[in-house]
Design a protein around this motif. Structure first.
Motif, PDB file in Angstrom:
ATOM      1  N   ILE A 476      38.711  16.465  79.862  1.00  0.00           N
ATOM      2  CA  ILE A 476      38.152  17.249  80.961  1.00  0.00           C
ATOM      3  C   ILE A 476      39.085  17.094  82.153  1.00  0.00           C
ATOM      4  O   ILE A 476      39.520  15.981  82.485  1.00  0.00           O
ATOM      5  N   CYS A 477      39.407  18.216  82.792  1.00  0.00           N
ATOM      6  CA  CYS A 477      40.199  18.234  84.024  1.00  0.00           C
ATOM      7  C   CYS A 477      39.236  18.345  85.196  1.00  0.00           C
ATOM      8  O   CYS A 477      38.355  19.221  85.190  1.00  0.00           O
ATOM      9  N   ALA A 478      39.376  17.503  86.203  1.00  0.00           N
ATOM     10  CA  ALA A 478      38.479  17.606  87.365  1.00  0.00           C
ATOM     11  C   ALA A 478      39.168  17.070  88.611  1.00  0.00           C
ATOM     12  O   ALA A 478      39.882  16.058  88.558  1.00  0.00           O
ATOM     13  N   LEU A 508      26.187  11.116  81.224  1.00  0.00           N
ATOM     14  CA  LEU A 508      27.541  10.610  81.069  1.00  0.00           C
ATOM     15  C   LEU A 508      28.347  11.613  80.244  1.00  0.00           C
ATOM     16  O   LEU A 508      28.051  11.854  79.075  1.00  0.00           O
ATOM     17  N   SER A 509      29.356  12.198  80.860  1.00  0.00           N
ATOM     18  CA  SER A 509      30.109  13.271  80.212  1.00  0.00           C
ATOM     19  C   SER A 509      31.551  12.895  79.895  1.00  0.00           C
ATOM     20  O   SER A 509      32.178  13.504  79.035  1.00  0.00           O
ATOM     21  N   GLY A 510      32.102  11.919  80.596  1.00  0.00           N
ATOM     22  CA  GLY A 510      33.500  11.575  80.377  1.00  0.00           C
ATOM     23  C   GLY A 510      33.857  10.201  80.913  1.00  0.00           C
ATOM     24  O   GLY A 510      33.035   9.504  81.509  1.00  0.00           O
ATOM     25  N   ILE A 511      35.120   9.830  80.661  1.00  0.00           N
ATOM     26  CA  ILE A 511      35.650   8.525  81.069  1.00  0.00           C
ATOM     27  C   ILE A 511      36.960   8.768  81.810  1.00  0.00           C
ATOM     28  O   ILE A 511      37.844   9.480  81.310  1.00  0.00           O
ATOM     29  N   ALA A 512      37.094   8.205  83.000  1.00  0.00           N
ATOM     30  CA  ALA A 512      38.322   8.376  83.780  1.00  0.00           C
ATOM     31  C   ALA A 512      39.509   7.835  82.992  1.00  0.00           C
ATOM     32  O   ALA A 512      39.506   6.683  82.556  1.00  0.00           O
ATOM     33  N   TYR A 527      40.054  13.257  82.248  1.00  0.00           N
ATOM     34  CA  TYR A 527      38.983  12.421  81.731  1.00  0.00           C
ATOM     35  C   TYR A 527      38.848  12.634  80.225  1.00  0.00           C
ATOM     36  O   TYR A 527      39.060  13.740  79.716  1.00  0.00           O
ATOM     37  N   THR A 528      38.507  11.591  79.523  1.00  0.00           N
ATOM     38  CA  THR A 528      38.192  11.722  78.107  1.00  0.00           C
ATOM     39  C   THR A 528      36.785  12.299  77.983  1.00  0.00           C
ATOM     40  O   THR A 528      35.831  11.723  78.507  1.00  0.00           O
ATOM     41  N   ARG A 529      36.668  13.460  77.327  1.00  0.00           N
ATOM     42  CA  ARG A 529      35.357  14.085  77.164  1.00  0.00           C
ATOM     43  C   ARG A 529      34.553  13.333  76.116  1.00  0.00           C
ATOM     44  O   ARG A 529      35.057  13.032  75.033  1.00  0.00           O
ATOM     45  N   LEU A 530      33.336  13.015  76.441  1.00  0.00           N
ATOM     46  CA  LEU A 530      32.474  12.274  75.515  1.00  0.00           C
ATOM     47  C   LEU A 530      31.934  13.245  74.466  1.00  0.00           C
ATOM     48  O   LEU A 530      30.787  13.686  74.528  1.00  0.00           O
ATOM     49  N   SER A 531      32.775  13.555  73.491  1.00  0.00           N
ATOM     50  CA  SER A 531      32.429  14.541  72.468  1.00  0.00           C
ATOM     51  C   SER A 531      31.459  13.963  71.441  1.00  0.00           C
ATOM     52  O   SER A 531      31.220  12.746  71.394  1.00  0.00           O
ATOM     53  N   ASN A 532      30.915  14.817  70.597  1.00  0.00           N
ATOM     54  CA  ASN A 532      29.996  14.352  69.557  1.00  0.00           C
ATOM     55  C   ASN A 532      30.698  13.415  68.571  1.00  0.00           C
ATOM     56  O   ASN A 532      30.093  12.467  68.066  1.00  0.00           O
ATOM     57  N   ASN A 533      31.961  13.671  68.293  1.00  0.00           N
ATOM     58  CA  ASN A 533      32.717  12.783  67.401  1.00  0.00           C
ATOM     59  C   ASN A 533      32.864  11.384  68.008  1.00  0.00           C
ATOM     60  O   ASN A 533      32.762  10.377  67.311  1.00  0.00           O
ATOM     61  N   TYR A 534      33.114  11.348  69.311  1.00  0.00           N
ATOM     62  CA  TYR A 534      33.224  10.048  69.976  1.00  0.00           C
ATOM     63  C   TYR A 534      31.868   9.341  70.013  1.00  0.00           C
ATOM     64  O   TYR A 534      31.789   8.111  69.880  1.00  0.00           O
ATOM     65  N   LEU A 535      30.793  10.105  70.211  1.00  0.00           N
ATOM     66  CA  LEU A 535      29.455   9.503  70.193  1.00  0.00           C
ATOM     67  C   LEU A 535      29.176   8.851  68.835  1.00  0.00           C
ATOM     68  O   LEU A 535      28.625   7.742  68.765  1.00  0.00           O
ATOM     69  N   LYS A 536      29.571   9.525  67.763  1.00  0.00           N
ATOM     70  CA  LYS A 536      29.377   8.957  66.417  1.00  0.00           C
ATOM     71  C   LYS A 536      30.164   7.672  66.250  1.00  0.00           C
ATOM     72  O   LYS A 536      29.679   6.688  65.679  1.00  0.00           O
TER      73      LYS A 536
END
Length: 554
Positions: A476-478, A508-512, A527-536
């Motif tokens: 994610i770009c912010a 919680l959507s991402g990690i700096a 930011y690292t996007r907290l995707s479904n794959n990462y949640l798993k």
């Protein structure tokens, strides 16, 4: 006294270099220098063993080679100043711990850009006659072939004798032009001697420097100057004292001088001793460099949330302060009573030595009220983390015990699933970084800042990151309305909290992860996007290593 394991580590790394034919440990054909006649010389040590040389360029800063970090980053590191003999301790010697490593941001574990700064834990006593600063040049001019130079270090004095010299040695070498050095009779472009490097040695290979002298100075004669000046840093070579295989040195170019000035906050390298003493008392931004290159991808320039506001006490109760040597270095989020979510670059570089801790429940870092301290027993960076592309930049830290949840310490529940965050969405980032670009002191209190999500397409465009690095679907770009990151390395690992879809509650959507500079237009934070794959992956790790504790989700 070194343990067998520590000795084995140092020997094994040196052996690896020797096997590659890239380094060894001697100044060949050298002679003793007059004791304390080179008061700027630094012995960089790991567990009290000399590893590399360095140059004191300011009261709290040492200049050395970036490759030296491979030998010391997993060990307790320190520098010894004012030494002539490493065995015979002089009353004037000073030993200081290394606070942080700061390799040049474009260093990629090769010979190119092989330059690094070390920030010391305290200022050196430069009033001591045996400890002095070596001023850097104000500009850089390339060296002609044939210029006479000197190299200095505590390395071996003979190819046959593997024992390091106890006393400081010096040898004379001559500059060899790059075209010759790249020719078939010399290095044959393996490695390529670039414009960032200097070749120097002698025709018969009787004078050379190698690994133990890495990071030491290359001092050369300049026209109209009575004394030699520093122009380079000992980097590498092919073997030791081999004909047509001269030493390779990092040339201190204009770009390196500008970078050094930016990092250490100096406008002119020729300040008076009084100015240097005053500047040494200024608290520098807390960050282990090297680490710095790895965390920020831009060196260790700053660690701030620019323009941040104080978080209401208790509202950031899920925040974790990841610390090294009792100093805050990264942020994190408590997502489980025994697990903290952070960035992989924090986990990879700060936890190699196993000396770090996590503090929970802190609003003001200086005040201990309500806070809990933990050791990290199992850092788990994502197995596919790539530090070159910053892909999969997330990690889990397992604490040595479960946190006591209360009004100061709470878990930020993971979302059950995630969706892409729309362009223009307003999110919040939190951290303990600086609040002003011109003020190096980090904030004692937890800050928060609003940022706006910028589309992946825009972030990859020529006006922004131009695919360097590529901003992928997992990022994610912010930034602010000018595309500035407003966050920096000290906030790496902290949470990006966004309102997603029709939910009123933010999640919680991402990690700096990283950014290019702290306050640069069109260089937003990544930011690292907290995707479904990462949640798993997160759930799998936590369930597999934690007994009878439920993973909370919202």
């Amino acid at each position: 006294m070194l343990s067998m394991l520590q000795v084995a580590f140092v020997v094994s790394v040196i052996s690896v270099f020797a096997d590659q034919g890239s380094n060894c440990m001697e100044i060949i054909g050298s002679h003793d220098v007059k004791p304390h006649s080179r008061p700027y010389m630094v012995s960089i040590q790991s567990n009290n063993k000399h590893i590399c040389g360095g140059i004191l360029i300011q009261a709290k800063w040492v200049l050395t080679a970036a490759n030296c970090q491979m030998l010391v980053e997993t060990k307790k590191s320190s520098v010894v100043l004012g030494a002539h003999s490493l065995q015979k301790k002089d009353k004037s010697e000073q030993k200081i711990s290394v606070k942080r490593f700061c390799p040049y941001p474009e260093f990629k574990n090769t010979l190119d850009n092989d330059i690094m700064l070390l920030e010391l834990a305290q200022a050196a006593n430069i009033k001591n006659k045996n400890i002095k600063i070596l001023p850097l040049p104000t500009s850089a001019k390339d060296l002609k072939s044939g210029v006479k130079c000197s190299i200095i270090g505590w390395g071996q004095t003979s190819v046959r004798d593997k024992k390091q010299s106890d006393t400081l040695k010096e040898a004379d070498v001559t500059v060899i032009d790059r075209k010759t050095c790249n020719s078939k009779k010399y290095y044959n472009r393996n490695p390529v001697i670039t414009d960032n490097m200097i070749c120097a040695g002698d025709k018969k290979g009787k004078k050379d420097s190698c690994l133990g002298d890495g990071g030491g100075p290359l001092m050369c004669k300049r026209k109209f100057l009575s004394q030699k000046v520093i122009v380079g840093i000992t980097s590498s070579g092919k073997g030791c004292a081999i004909a047509n295989k001269p030493g390779i040195y990092t040339w201190i170019t204009e770009k390196y001088l500008s970078w050094i000035k930016k990092v250490i906050g100096v406008v002119n390298f020729n300040e008076t001793k009084e100015q240097l003493g005053t500047m040494a008392n200024v608290r520098q931004a807390t960050f282990i460099v090297s680490v710095i290159y790895a965390l920020a991808g831009q060196g260790c320039v700053c660690v701030e949330i620019i323009g941040g506001r104080d978080v209401k006490s208790g509202s950031g109760s899920y925040m974790a302060s990841i610390q090294s040597a009792n100093e805050h270095v990264c942020g994190g989020t408590l997502i489980h009573a025994q697990w903290v979510l952070t960035s992989a670059n924090c986990a990879v570089y700060f936890f190699k030595g196993g000396i770090n801790r996590v503090v929970l429940g802190a609003h003001a870092l200086e005040k201990k009220k309500g806070s809990q301290e933990f050791k990290v027993i199992d850092p788990k960076p994502h197995p596919e983390y790539d530090r070159n592309t910053e892909q999969n930049n997330l990690a889990l830290l397992r604490l040595d015990r479960a946190a006591k949840l209360n009004k100061f310490v709470k878990v930020f529940s993971l979302p059950k699933s995630t969706k892409y965050i729309k362009n223009g969405t307003t999110c919040t980032v939190l951290g303990w970084g600086q609040t002003d670009v011109d003020d190096n002191d980090p904030s004692d209190t937890l800050k928060e800042l609003s940022v706006i999500v910028i589309s992946q397409h825009t972030c990859n465009s020529k006006n922004y990151y131009n695919h360097q690095p590529v901003i992928t679907d997992d990022m994610i770009c912010a930034g602010d309305n000018k595309g500035r990151a407003r966050t920096c390395a000290g906030d790496a690992g902290g949470p990006l909290i966004c309102k997603n879809g029709f939910l009123k509650k933010k999640q919680l959507s991402g990690i700096a992860g990283f950014e290019k500079g702290c306050d640069v237009v069109n260089k937003p934070g990544i930011y690292t996007r907290l995707s479904n794959n990462y949640l798993k992956w997160i759930k799998k790790i936590i369930k597999g290593q934690t007994n009878n504790i439920k993973i909370e989700q919202n």
